[in-house]
Design an enzyme around this catalytic site. Structure first.
Site, short mmCIF file in Angstrom:
data_model
loop_
_atom_site.label_atom_id
_atom_site.label_comp_id
_atom_site.label_asym_id
_atom_site.label_seq_id
_atom_site.Cartn_x
_atom_site.Cartn_y
_atom_site.Cartn_z
N LYS A 13 0.84 -1.22 0.00
CA LYS A 13 0.00 0.00 0.00
C LYS A 13 0.87 1.26 0.00
O LYS A 13 0.66 2.17 -0.79
CB LYS A 13 -0.92 0.03 1.24
CG LYS A 13 -1.86 -1.16 1.34
CD LYS A 13 -2.77 -1.06 2.54
CE LYS A 13 -2.07 -1.09 3.88
NZ LYS A 13 -1.37 -2.35 4.20
N ARG A 88 -9.56 0.73 8.72
CA ARG A 88 -9.12 -0.63 9.01
C ARG A 88 -10.28 -1.53 9.42
O ARG A 88 -10.11 -2.74 9.55
CB ARG A 88 -8.15 -0.66 10.19
CG ARG A 88 -6.80 -0.08 9.92
CD ARG A 88 -6.04 -1.02 9.04
NE ARG A 88 -4.79 -1.47 9.56
CZ ARG A 88 -3.61 -0.89 9.29
NH1 ARG A 88 -3.53 0.16 8.54
NH2 ARG A 88 -2.51 -1.40 9.77
N ARG A 127 11.71 -5.72 4.75
CA ARG A 127 11.54 -4.26 4.56
C ARG A 127 12.55 -3.47 5.39
O ARG A 127 12.83 -3.79 6.53
CB ARG A 127 10.13 -3.85 4.97
CG ARG A 127 9.96 -2.33 5.00
CD ARG A 127 8.52 -1.90 5.07
NE ARG A 127 7.76 -2.63 6.06
CZ ARG A 127 6.44 -2.62 6.11
NH1 ARG A 127 5.75 -1.96 5.23
NH2 ARG A 127 5.81 -3.31 7.03
N ARG A 160 11.54 -1.60 10.89
CA ARG A 160 10.44 -1.19 11.77
C ARG A 160 10.31 -2.17 12.92
O ARG A 160 10.42 -3.37 12.72
CB ARG A 160 9.12 -1.17 10.96
CG ARG A 160 8.77 0.18 10.43
CD ARG A 160 7.62 0.15 9.47
NE ARG A 160 6.40 -0.52 9.92
CZ ARG A 160 5.28 -0.52 9.23
NH1 ARG A 160 5.21 0.12 8.07
NH2 ARG A 160 4.20 -1.15 9.67
N ARG A 171 -0.19 -8.90 13.42
CA ARG A 171 -0.84 -7.92 12.53
C ARG A 171 -1.69 -8.63 11.48
O ARG A 171 -2.78 -8.17 11.13
CB ARG A 171 0.23 -7.05 11.87
CG ARG A 171 0.87 -6.08 12.84
CD ARG A 171 2.19 -5.55 12.35
NE ARG A 171 2.08 -4.81 11.11
CZ ARG A 171 3.11 -4.62 10.26
NH1 ARG A 171 4.29 -5.10 10.55
NH2 ARG A 171 2.91 -3.93 9.17
P1 AP5 Z 1 4.83 -1.56 1.78
O1 AP5 Z 1 4.50 -0.74 0.59
O2 AP5 Z 1 5.57 -0.92 2.89
O3 AP5 Z 1 3.51 -2.32 2.30
P2 AP5 Z 1 2.27 -1.78 3.13
O4 AP5 Z 1 1.05 -2.45 2.60
O5 AP5 Z 1 2.28 -0.29 3.19
O6 AP5 Z 1 2.62 -2.43 4.52
P3 AP5 Z 1 2.55 -1.89 6.00
O7 AP5 Z 1 3.24 -2.95 6.81
O8 AP5 Z 1 3.08 -0.50 6.13
O9 AP5 Z 1 1.06 -1.88 6.26
P4 AP5 Z 1 0.34 -2.00 7.59
O10 AP5 Z 1 -1.03 -1.76 7.13
O11 AP5 Z 1 0.50 -3.19 8.43
O12 AP5 Z 1 1.11 -0.93 8.49
P5 AP5 Z 1 0.74 0.54 8.90
O13 AP5 Z 1 1.99 1.30 8.83
O14 AP5 Z 1 -0.46 1.02 8.17
O15 AP5 Z 1 5.64 -2.86 1.26
C1 AP5 Z 1 6.14 -3.81 2.18
C2 AP5 Z 1 7.53 -4.30 1.69
O16 AP5 Z 1 7.38 -5.01 0.47
C3 AP5 Z 1 8.52 -3.16 1.40
O17 AP5 Z 1 9.80 -3.59 1.75
C4 AP5 Z 1 8.42 -2.96 -0.13
O18 AP5 Z 1 9.63 -2.47 -0.68
C5 AP5 Z 1 8.11 -4.38 -0.59
N1 AP5 Z 1 7.23 -4.41 -1.76
C6 AP5 Z 1 6.16 -3.61 -2.04
N2 AP5 Z 1 5.58 -3.99 -3.20
C7 AP5 Z 1 6.28 -5.08 -3.64
C8 AP5 Z 1 6.16 -5.94 -4.80
N3 AP5 Z 1 5.20 -5.76 -5.71
N4 AP5 Z 1 7.05 -6.95 -4.92
C9 AP5 Z 1 8.04 -7.15 -4.01
N5 AP5 Z 1 8.21 -6.37 -2.91
C10 AP5 Z 1 7.34 -5.35 -2.73
O19 AP5 Z 1 0.28 0.32 10.41
C11 AP5 Z 1 1.20 0.02 11.44
C12 AP5 Z 1 0.44 -0.03 12.76
O20 AP5 Z 1 -0.14 1.27 13.05
C13 AP5 Z 1 -0.75 -0.99 12.82
O21 AP5 Z 1 -0.34 -2.30 13.14
C14 AP5 Z 1 -1.61 -0.35 13.92
O22 AP5 Z 1 -1.09 -0.61 15.18
C15 AP5 Z 1 -1.43 1.13 13.64
N6 AP5 Z 1 -2.45 1.64 12.70
C16 AP5 Z 1 -2.22 2.14 11.44
N7 AP5 Z 1 -3.37 2.53 10.88
C17 AP5 Z 1 -4.34 2.28 11.80
C18 AP5 Z 1 -5.74 2.46 11.80
N8 AP5 Z 1 -6.38 2.96 10.72
N9 AP5 Z 1 -6.42 2.10 12.89
C19 AP5 Z 1 -5.81 1.60 13.97
N10 AP5 Z 1 -4.48 1.39 14.05
C20 AP5 Z 1 -3.75 1.75 12.96
#
Ligand code: AP5
Length: 213
Positions: A13, A88, A127, A160, A171
Protein backbone atom coordinates in the site's frame (compact mmCIF):
# COMPACT_ATOMS: atom_id res chain seq x y z
CA UNK A 1 -9.49 11.85 -6.99
CA UNK A 2 -10.46 10.59 -3.52
CA UNK A 3 -9.11 7.08 -3.17
CA UNK A 4 -8.67 4.41 -0.48
CA UNK A 5 -6.05 1.68 -0.71
CA UNK A 6 -6.94 -1.45 1.27
CA UNK A 7 -4.82 -4.53 1.73
CA UNK A 8 -3.05 -6.65 4.32
CA UNK A 9 0.12 -5.55 6.13
CA UNK A 10 2.99 -5.69 3.65
CA UNK A 11 0.76 -5.75 0.56
CA UNK A 12 2.50 -2.72 -0.94
CA UNK A 13 0.00 0.00 0.00
CA UNK A 14 2.70 2.48 1.01
CA UNK A 15 4.85 1.70 -2.04
CA UNK A 16 1.95 2.12 -4.47
CA UNK A 17 0.49 5.15 -2.67
CA UNK A 18 3.85 6.95 -2.91
CA UNK A 19 3.93 6.42 -6.69
CA UNK A 20 0.26 7.36 -7.19
CA UNK A 21 0.65 10.47 -5.08
CA UNK A 22 3.66 11.54 -7.18
CA UNK A 23 2.03 10.86 -10.57
CA UNK A 24 -1.49 12.12 -9.81
CA UNK A 25 -0.65 14.95 -7.39
CA UNK A 26 -2.62 13.36 -4.53
CA UNK A 27 -1.93 13.83 -0.82
CA UNK A 28 -0.59 10.50 0.49
CA UNK A 29 -2.18 10.05 3.92
CA UNK A 30 -0.84 7.05 5.84
CA UNK A 31 -2.18 6.49 9.34
CA UNK A 32 0.78 4.19 10.10
CA UNK A 33 3.29 6.94 9.16
CA UNK A 34 1.35 9.54 11.15
CA UNK A 35 1.22 7.31 14.23
CA UNK A 36 4.93 6.39 13.98
CA UNK A 37 5.76 10.08 13.75
CA UNK A 38 3.63 10.79 16.85
CA UNK A 39 5.48 8.01 18.72
CA UNK A 40 8.88 9.43 17.65
CA UNK A 41 7.85 12.96 18.70
CA UNK A 42 6.57 11.71 22.07
CA UNK A 43 3.16 13.42 21.69
CA UNK A 44 0.19 12.40 23.84
CA UNK A 45 -1.24 10.49 20.85
CA UNK A 46 2.11 8.73 20.36
CA UNK A 47 2.26 7.71 24.02
CA UNK A 48 -1.23 6.24 23.85
CA UNK A 49 -0.67 4.50 20.49
CA UNK A 50 2.74 2.96 21.12
CA UNK A 51 1.74 -0.11 23.10
CA UNK A 52 -0.94 -1.11 20.58
CA UNK A 53 1.47 -0.73 17.67
CA UNK A 54 4.21 -2.73 19.39
CA UNK A 55 1.74 -5.59 19.87
CA UNK A 56 0.49 -5.42 16.28
CA UNK A 57 -2.98 -4.43 17.52
CA UNK A 58 -5.15 -1.62 16.14
CA UNK A 59 -4.89 1.75 17.87
CA UNK A 60 -8.37 2.61 19.30
CA UNK A 61 -10.76 3.96 16.65
CA UNK A 62 -11.46 7.23 18.48
CA UNK A 63 -7.77 8.21 18.49
CA UNK A 64 -7.27 7.36 14.82
CA UNK A 65 -10.47 8.98 13.55
CA UNK A 66 -9.77 12.20 15.49
CA UNK A 67 -6.31 12.31 13.90
CA UNK A 68 -7.82 11.72 10.44
CA UNK A 69 -10.58 14.29 10.89
CA UNK A 70 -7.92 16.92 11.47
CA UNK A 71 -5.69 15.68 8.62
CA UNK A 72 -8.44 15.54 5.99
CA UNK A 73 -9.34 19.17 6.60
CA UNK A 74 -5.93 20.42 5.46
CA UNK A 75 -5.68 22.16 2.09
CA UNK A 76 -3.60 19.51 0.31
CA UNK A 77 -6.26 16.85 1.02
CA UNK A 78 -8.96 18.98 -0.60
CA UNK A 79 -7.22 18.63 -3.98
CA UNK A 80 -7.32 14.85 -3.79
CA UNK A 81 -5.96 12.12 -1.53
CA UNK A 82 -4.99 8.53 -1.27
CA UNK A 83 -5.64 6.90 2.11
CA UNK A 84 -3.13 4.20 3.06
CA UNK A 85 -4.00 2.13 6.14
CA UNK A 86 -7.33 3.80 6.92
CA UNK A 87 -10.03 2.68 7.35
CA UNK A 88 -9.12 -0.63 9.01
CA UNK A 89 -12.61 -1.73 10.11
CA UNK A 90 -16.26 -0.91 9.50
CA UNK A 91 -16.47 1.57 12.39
CA UNK A 92 -13.62 3.59 10.86
CA UNK A 93 -15.20 3.37 7.39
CA UNK A 94 -18.46 4.79 8.78
CA UNK A 95 -16.56 7.60 10.49
CA UNK A 96 -14.71 8.32 7.27
CA UNK A 97 -17.98 8.58 5.35
CA UNK A 98 -19.30 11.04 7.94
CA UNK A 99 -16.14 13.20 7.76
CA UNK A 100 -16.13 13.20 3.95
CA UNK A 101 -19.82 14.07 3.84
CA UNK A 102 -19.13 17.13 6.00
CA UNK A 103 -16.29 18.07 3.65
CA UNK A 104 -18.40 17.31 0.55
CA UNK A 105 -15.64 15.07 -0.81
CA UNK A 106 -17.18 11.63 -1.43
CA UNK A 107 -14.89 8.66 -2.05
CA UNK A 108 -14.48 7.69 -5.69
CA UNK A 109 -12.51 4.45 -5.62
CA UNK A 110 -11.45 1.75 -3.14
CA UNK A 111 -8.60 -0.47 -4.34
CA UNK A 112 -8.21 -3.77 -2.47
CA UNK A 113 -4.70 -5.18 -2.98
CA UNK A 114 -4.58 -8.98 -2.69
CA UNK A 115 -1.34 -10.81 -1.82
CA UNK A 116 -0.87 -14.35 -0.39
CA UNK A 117 0.32 -14.62 3.22
CA UNK A 118 3.74 -16.24 2.56
CA UNK A 119 4.61 -13.36 0.23
CA UNK A 120 3.47 -10.80 2.82
CA UNK A 121 5.82 -12.27 5.41
CA UNK A 122 8.72 -12.16 2.92
CA UNK A 123 7.93 -8.54 2.08
CA UNK A 124 7.64 -7.35 5.67
CA UNK A 125 10.59 -9.15 7.19
CA UNK A 126 12.85 -7.82 4.37
CA UNK A 127 11.54 -4.26 4.56
CA UNK A 128 13.87 -1.42 5.56
CA UNK A 129 12.64 2.14 5.97
CA UNK A 130 14.19 5.56 6.14
CA UNK A 131 13.53 7.29 9.48
CA UNK A 132 14.25 10.64 7.78
CA UNK A 133 11.95 10.81 4.74
CA UNK A 134 9.87 7.62 5.21
CA UNK A 135 10.96 5.98 1.94
CA UNK A 136 10.50 2.20 2.03
CA UNK A 137 12.89 -0.43 0.59
CA UNK A 138 13.25 -4.19 0.53
CA UNK A 139 16.54 -6.05 0.98
CA UNK A 140 15.87 -8.21 -2.09
CA UNK A 141 12.90 -6.84 -4.08
CA UNK A 142 13.62 -3.10 -3.90
CA UNK A 143 17.13 -2.50 -2.53
CA UNK A 144 18.63 0.98 -2.15
CA UNK A 145 21.55 1.88 -4.43
CA UNK A 146 24.01 1.78 -1.47
CA UNK A 147 23.45 -0.93 1.14
CA UNK A 148 21.63 0.42 4.20
CA UNK A 149 21.47 4.05 2.95
CA UNK A 150 18.39 5.94 1.77
CA UNK A 151 18.58 6.93 -1.94
CA UNK A 152 16.48 10.04 -1.29
CA UNK A 153 18.10 11.64 1.74
CA UNK A 154 21.21 9.60 2.67
CA UNK A 155 20.03 8.52 6.17
CA UNK A 156 20.77 5.05 7.57
CA UNK A 157 17.85 2.67 6.97
CA UNK A 158 16.22 0.83 9.89
CA UNK A 159 13.86 -2.11 10.41
CA UNK A 160 10.44 -1.19 11.77
CA UNK A 161 9.87 -2.53 15.31
CA UNK A 162 6.63 -4.19 14.20
CA UNK A 163 8.32 -6.01 11.28
CA UNK A 164 9.77 -8.71 13.57
CA UNK A 165 8.15 -12.01 12.65
CA UNK A 166 6.02 -12.48 15.83
CA UNK A 167 4.48 -9.01 15.48
CA UNK A 168 3.98 -9.51 11.75
CA UNK A 169 1.88 -12.60 12.54
CA UNK A 170 -0.18 -10.67 15.12
CA UNK A 171 -0.84 -7.92 12.53
CA UNK A 172 -1.93 -10.49 9.95
CA UNK A 173 -4.33 -12.02 12.47
CA UNK A 174 -5.93 -8.63 13.18
CA UNK A 175 -6.25 -8.06 9.45
CA UNK A 176 -7.87 -11.48 8.97
CA UNK A 177 -10.49 -10.59 11.58
CA UNK A 178 -11.36 -7.07 10.43
CA UNK A 179 -10.99 -7.19 6.68
CA UNK A 180 -13.91 -9.28 5.37
CA UNK A 181 -16.61 -7.01 6.88
CA UNK A 182 -14.74 -3.97 5.53
CA UNK A 183 -14.63 -5.45 2.02
CA UNK A 184 -18.36 -6.25 2.27
CA UNK A 185 -19.00 -2.65 3.34
CA UNK A 186 -17.22 -1.21 0.31
CA UNK A 187 -18.60 -3.85 -2.07
CA UNK A 188 -22.07 -2.62 -1.16
CA UNK A 189 -21.10 0.92 -2.23
CA UNK A 190 -19.98 -0.27 -5.69
CA UNK A 191 -16.63 1.52 -5.26
CA UNK A 192 -14.45 -1.53 -4.57
CA UNK A 193 -12.08 -3.09 -7.09
CA UNK A 194 -9.84 -6.06 -6.29
CA UNK A 195 -6.31 -5.81 -7.66
CA UNK A 196 -3.77 -8.63 -7.81
CA UNK A 197 -0.84 -7.42 -5.66
CA UNK A 198 1.57 -10.15 -6.80
CA UNK A 199 4.42 -9.46 -9.19
CA UNK A 200 6.82 -6.54 -9.38
CA UNK A 201 6.10 -3.07 -8.01
CA UNK A 202 5.72 -1.79 -11.59
CA UNK A 203 3.33 -4.57 -12.61
CA UNK A 204 1.09 -3.88 -9.62
CA UNK A 205 1.25 -0.15 -10.32
CA UNK A 206 0.06 -0.65 -13.92
CA UNK A 207 -2.89 -2.73 -12.67
CA UNK A 208 -3.92 0.03 -10.25
CA UNK A 209 -3.50 2.71 -12.93
CA UNK A 210 -5.88 0.70 -15.09
CA UNK A 211 -8.57 1.23 -12.43
CA UNK A 212 -7.94 4.96 -11.91
CA UNK A 213 -10.06 6.75 -14.48
P1 AP5 B 1 4.83 -1.56 1.78
O1 AP5 B 1 4.50 -0.74 0.59
O2 AP5 B 1 5.57 -0.92 2.89
O3 AP5 B 1 3.51 -2.32 2.30
P2 AP5 B 1 2.27 -1.78 3.13
O4 AP5 B 1 1.05 -2.45 2.60
O5 AP5 B 1 2.28 -0.29 3.19
O6 AP5 B 1 2.62 -2.43 4.52
P3 AP5 B 1 2.55 -1.89 6.00
O7 AP5 B 1 3.24 -2.95 6.81
O8 AP5 B 1 3.08 -0.50 6.13
O9 AP5 B 1 1.06 -1.88 6.26
P4 AP5 B 1 0.34 -2.00 7.59
O10 AP5 B 1 -1.03 -1.76 7.13
O11 AP5 B 1 0.50 -3.19 8.43
O12 AP5 B 1 1.11 -0.93 8.49
P5 AP5 B 1 0.74 0.54 8.90
O13 AP5 B 1 1.99 1.30 8.83
O14 AP5 B 1 -0.46 1.02 8.17
O15 AP5 B 1 5.64 -2.86 1.26
C1 AP5 B 1 6.14 -3.81 2.18
C2 AP5 B 1 7.53 -4.30 1.69
O16 AP5 B 1 7.38 -5.01 0.47
C3 AP5 B 1 8.52 -3.16 1.40
O17 AP5 B 1 9.80 -3.59 1.75
C4 AP5 B 1 8.42 -2.96 -0.13
O18 AP5 B 1 9.63 -2.47 -0.68
C5 AP5 B 1 8.11 -4.38 -0.59
N1 AP5 B 1 7.23 -4.41 -1.76
C6 AP5 B 1 6.16 -3.61 -2.04
N2 AP5 B 1 5.58 -3.99 -3.20
C7 AP5 B 1 6.28 -5.08 -3.64
C8 AP5 B 1 6.16 -5.94 -4.80
N3 AP5 B 1 5.20 -5.76 -5.71
N4 AP5 B 1 7.05 -6.95 -4.92
C9 AP5 B 1 8.04 -7.15 -4.01
N5 AP5 B 1 8.21 -6.37 -2.91
C10 AP5 B 1 7.34 -5.35 -2.73
O19 AP5 B 1 0.28 0.32 10.41
C11 AP5 B 1 1.20 0.02 11.44
C12 AP5 B 1 0.44 -0.03 12.76
O20 AP5 B 1 -0.14 1.27 13.05
C13 AP5 B 1 -0.75 -0.99 12.82
O21 AP5 B 1 -0.34 -2.30 13.14
C14 AP5 B 1 -1.61 -0.35 13.92
O22 AP5 B 1 -1.09 -0.61 15.18
C15 AP5 B 1 -1.43 1.13 13.64
N6 AP5 B 1 -2.45 1.64 12.70
C16 AP5 B 1 -2.22 2.14 11.44
N7 AP5 B 1 -3.37 2.53 10.88
C17 AP5 B 1 -4.34 2.28 11.80
C18 AP5 B 1 -5.74 2.46 11.80
N8 AP5 B 1 -6.38 2.96 10.72
N9 AP5 B 1 -6.42 2.10 12.89
C19 AP5 B 1 -5.81 1.60 13.97
N10 AP5 B 1 -4.48 1.39 14.05
C20 AP5 B 1 -3.75 1.75 12.96
Amino acid sequence: MYLVLLGPPGAGKGTQATALSRDYGLAHISTGDMLRSAVRDGTQLGKEARDYMDRGALVPDELVTAMMRERLQRDDAKKGFILDGFPRNVAQAEQLDAILEELDQPLELVVNLQVPEAELIRRMTGRRVCPGCGESYHLVFNPPKSLGICDQCGEDLIQRDDDKEATVRARLEVYGRENAPLVDYYNATGLLVNVDGRGTVDQVYERIRGEVK
